[in-house]
Design a protein around this motif. Structure first.
Motif, short mmCIF file in Angstrom:
data_model
loop_
_atom_site.label_atom_id
_atom_site.label_comp_id
_atom_site.label_asym_id
_atom_site.label_seq_id
_atom_site.Cartn_x
_atom_site.Cartn_y
_atom_site.Cartn_z
N PRO A 304 0.78 -1.36 -0.11
CA PRO A 304 -0.20 -0.05 -0.18
C PRO A 304 0.74 1.19 0.10
N GLU A 305 0.45 2.36 -0.56
CA GLU A 305 1.13 3.67 -0.71
C GLU A 305 1.36 4.17 0.82
N GLU A 306 0.45 3.93 1.68
CA GLU A 306 0.61 4.34 3.17
C GLU A 306 2.01 3.94 3.64
N ARG A 309 5.73 5.32 2.66
CA ARG A 309 6.20 6.62 2.95
C ARG A 309 7.13 6.35 4.29
N TYR A 310 7.30 5.43 4.99
CA TYR A 310 8.15 5.12 5.97
C TYR A 310 9.18 4.75 5.72
N HIS A 423 9.69 7.12 11.06
CA HIS A 423 9.17 8.28 10.26
C HIS A 423 10.52 9.08 9.50
#
Length: 440
Positions: A304-306, A309-310, A423
């Motif tokens: 998934p795209e979410e 980002r990590y 993050h």
């Protein structure tokens, strides 16, 4: 005299004390008779001779009328006036040029006064003697109390001082110090806790040292693996440019994938990489393997795209995919399939690399998982890639993370990678490492 009392001895009136009491009828109160008892006066003499008031003091008795009931032969008695004994139970009077302390007490049963007479000199001497004895007893008590307090204080302070010396030595770095106590009191328990603490510190230092050593070895192995890719990356870039001159599209695709593989693997020397780049690195590896095992395998990516980002430790997916190809797909008959997926679970990112290959035998699967959990050391002949990934993750973030392997022999294998959510690229890994070191 005239009482008609017959006795075996003859007493004069001065030799006895007569006690008389009327006997009355309880109803009419009529006097029925009289009870008379004669007490020999020498009985009083024997009693009062044993109650000496210093050297020359004496005791005598008066009745309610002020008449003498008993008195020793002493001329001072007749010089004591009745009015002296009215107000104060203790008076000092001068008789014949000498001061006397006169003490008295009432005996209510017979309305008597029991009077003691002490020469003032004797009385002062008694007071001084009592004061002296009190002072001596006080001094002796204080000395004994001081000696006892010193002794008991030393029994407490001595082991405490010993414990303080041992603590200073431990503070200077000598962890071989131990407190030896024969008692099981509070000091002994404190010493036992000190020994346990020093032993735990020593174990923790050794544990941190071994973990840091393993981490450095793992980093060295990764660095050594990067030396050749760096050279090959530059070489392949030249080969790709030459293939473009000859319009060799297949070669260009493979070389491009291999170039991406090495470029992302180098990652400018950083340990962390974005999940997007790590997935791209895995795809490049799969493109190269697909050209080699054409018709033998296929793959599917579900990231998934979410998740992308990590960040994650670099080069953790490629060894798992390689393991799936060489130990799963390659060992089965027919075409195989590899699926790479990811999801966010609480504060972790979880990757799954699944294959429908040959699977792992139960006893070998249990052995692998014991090594991954740190319950057993890895044998020399065991594979490097899978365990290296697990060690790198656990050395950085702790044993709560790492790899888990699930398999059914003959049907396939799933490797789950558990990684904390990171993050930022550089700050978060430092925070996790410091938190992990404090946890140890």
């Amino acid at each position: 005299m005239g009482r008609n009392v017959t006795t075996s001895q003859t007493y004069s009136s001065n030799d006895v004390l007569s006690l008389v009491r009327a006997w009355r009828d309880p109803d009419t109160k009529e006097v029925l008779g009289v009870i008379l008892i004669d007490l020999r006066m020498d009985m009083f003499k024997k009693i009062f001779e044993n109650l000496q008031l210093e050297k020359s003091g004496f005791i005598y008795i008066l009745d309610k009328n002020g008449e003498i009931v008993y008195s020793p032969v002493n001329s001072i008695v007749y010089r004591i006036r009745q009015e002296w004994l009215q107000d104060n139970p203790s008076v000092t009077k001068e008789i014949r040029g000498h001061d006397y302390r006169i003490l008295y007490n009432d005996y209510e049963a017979y309305h008597w006064k029991i009077i003691g007479v002490i020469p003032n000199d004797d009385y002062r001497r008694v007071v001084m003697d009592l004061r002296t004895y009190t002072f001596i007893v006080t001094i002796i008590t204080l000395v004994l109390a001081s000696l006892a307090a010193t002794y008991f204080t030393e029994t407490i302070i001595r082991p405490v001082r010993k414990l303080m010396r041992l603590m200073r030595r431990v503070q200077s770095g000598d962890l071989n110090q131990r407190f030896v106590s024969e008692t099981k009191d509070e000091i002994g328990q404190l010493g036992h806790s000190f020994n346990h603490m020093v032993e735990e510190i020593k174990n923790l230092i050794n544990l941190v040292y071994m973990e840091q050593k393993k981490k450095r070895e793992a980093e060295l192995q990764v660095l050594q693996a990067q030396i050749k890719p760096h050279f090959l990356y530059n070489t392949l870039d030249t080969i790709q440019w030459m293939a473009q001159e000859y319009k060799a599209d297949d070669i260009i695709e493979i070389i491009g994938a291999l170039t991406n593989l090495f470029r992302i693997g180098l990652n400018k020397g950083y340990e962390l990489i974005s999940i997007r780049e790590e997935v791209k690195h895995a795809e490049s590896y799969l493109i190269i393997q697909m050209s080699r095992y054409m018709g033998k395998m296929e793959f599917e990516m579900d990231i998934p795209e979410e998740v992308k980002r990590y960040h994650i430790l670099k080069l953790v997916l490629q060894p798992l995919i390689e393991n799936a190809i060489y130990h799963g797909i390659k060992a089965r008959l027919g075409k195989g399939r590899i699926r790479i997926s990811a999801l966010l679970h609480q504060d972790t990112v979880r990757f799954r690399v699944e294959d429908d290959g040959a699977g792992i035998k139960p006893e070998r699967l249990e052995e692998i998982n014991r090594v991954l959990r740190g319950e057993e050391k890895r044998s020399e002949e065991a594979g490097f890639g899978l365990f290296n990934v697990n060690e790198r993750i656990q050395l950085t973030y702790g044993i709560a993370y790492g790899l888990r392997v699930y398999s059914e022999y003959g049907k396939g294998t799933t490797v789950e990678l558990i990684h904390p959510i990171v993050h930022t690229k550089h700050e978060e890994v430092t925070n996790h490492v410091e938190a992990n070191d404090r946890g140890r």
